[in-house]
Design an enzyme around this catalytic site. Sequence first.
Site, PDB file in Angstrom:
ATOM      1  CD  GLU A  53      -3.123  -1.118   2.016  1.00 28.80           C
ATOM      2  OE1 GLU A  53      -3.106  -0.307   2.937  1.00 28.80           O
ATOM      3  OE2 GLU A  53      -4.106  -1.839   1.755  1.00 28.80           O
ATOM      4  CD  GLU A  97      -4.175  -5.927   3.057  1.00 28.73           C
ATOM      5  OE1 GLU A  97      -4.994  -5.090   3.511  1.00 28.73           O
ATOM      6  OE2 GLU A  97      -2.957  -5.852   3.250  1.00 28.73           O
TER       7      GLU A  97
HETATM    8  C1  FCB Z   1      -5.073  -2.231   4.875  1.00 30.07           C
HETATM    9  C2  FCB Z   1      -3.783  -2.703   5.496  1.00 30.07           C
HETATM   10  C3  FCB Z   1      -3.940  -3.805   6.491  1.00 30.07           C
HETATM   11  C4  FCB Z   1      -5.196  -3.653   7.317  1.00 30.07           C
HETATM   12  C5  FCB Z   1      -6.389  -3.413   6.440  1.00 30.07           C
HETATM   13  C6  FCB Z   1      -7.695  -3.295   7.153  1.00 30.07           C
HETATM   14  O1  FCB Z   1      -4.953  -0.906   4.510  1.00 30.07           O
HETATM   15  O2  FCB Z   1      -2.884  -3.147   4.503  1.00 30.07           O
HETATM   16  O3  FCB Z   1      -2.775  -3.849   7.263  1.00 30.07           O
HETATM   17  O4  FCB Z   1      -5.025  -2.676   8.248  1.00 30.07           O
HETATM   18  O5  FCB Z   1      -6.182  -2.253   5.679  1.00 30.07           O
END
Ligand code: FCB
Length: 441
Positions: A167, A351
Amino acid sequence: MFTHNRADFPKDFLFGAATSAYQIEGHAHGGAGSTIWDDFAATPGNVVRAEHGGQACDHYHRYEADLDLLQAAGFDAYRFSTSWARVMPDGRTPNPEGLDFYDRLTDAMLERGLKPCATLYHWELPSALQDKGGWRNRDIAGWLGDFAETIMGRIGDRMYSVATINEFWCVAFLSHFLGHHAPGMRDIRAATRAMHHVLLAHGTAIERMRGMGLSNLGAVFNMEWATPADDSAEAAEAAALYDDYYNHFYVSGAFNGRYPDRLVAALGAHLPDRWQDDFATISAPLDWAGINYYTRSIIAPTDGPWPRHTSVEGPLPKTQMGWEVYPDGLRDFLIRTAADYTGDLPLFVTENGMANADVITNGQVQDDARIAYFESHLNAVKQAIAAGVPVQGYMAWSLMDNYEWALGYEKRFGMVHVDFDSLERTPKASWHAFKAMLNGT
Ligand code: FCB
């Protein structure tokens, strides 16, 4: 239960779960060094109840049982991250205990048939490197390269894939312009430098790992859909700017070797000298790209200094984070990323998930809202695949409840419930739903 089953997805499609080092390991153990998250959490007002990752889920000691849960559910892959300050407590000097831990963890994954998907950097910068300017200092590119060589020199032979940065937007903008994450800066120049340096560090780490003969290298980009608050031209422009600095900037740098015009116009004066010369490194070829997706923002124009907009509340159902549930954004990002940036490269959802105020009742956690969230986003993945996008995997965030950064232990994202006093793990209904889908029962 999910309506999906494995056969609905392409052959060899990977299902996995994701975590990150500082959020689960328990940073107090194993000779790890202080990180910017320890410093940020110790400063009043930054983190709910000033909570930190000292104990977290104690995964450092309980990793075998945690990996058993991944295996029992039938996951193919485990996306984990390597803590820089555990491996190199001062950011530069190797710590044998830290290297040994990731070595054990890797073997434990392989013993369970799990593909190890490493992320080098998931936010816990060693404090000693922050003292030298952290992401504002161009030297961080070489520091990350050295860290990549040190940790991958030990475990790289057994990785399925390696990502550099988790990220980019959060590392740079959220942490140096908005000040919500460590190091908590609110400074346009620091943010702009961090935006460029995080990409330069990424490219440098890729070059170093290629030099070591590693393959299947990529990076993980977070994306948030931007919807204009109304039909006005001003709202459209505000949403386009948000989309540029949140989403386009990093993939444009990494894949197209350029920055969006709007951002060069707004931030160019803060970029380092001769920034254009860095694109040869920044856009080092990758083997795949990861997208982290959670929600969208509704963007309305405001007066005042750049970027002159704000997020307003939207009408859709929301998670415990207050984030709207908007699966179409995932479908559209997968389609757009392939069309504009990555072409035929494999894409992974690295994710996706939701926080929910889960409680244990009679030994069970009935997180139906999370099952519905995963169900709708898996549907979005299917739609992108049907549109011809080479999506090759989906990783749920997260295996278990963990340290949710500035929100401490309050927001539960796990498929496995963690009692943060007893550290007991309780698989939730969503874990059972994955288990049924992945094992075809
Ligand atoms: C993302 C992050 C992860 C977690 C999720 C909810 O931005 O990569 O570490 O905090 O959000």
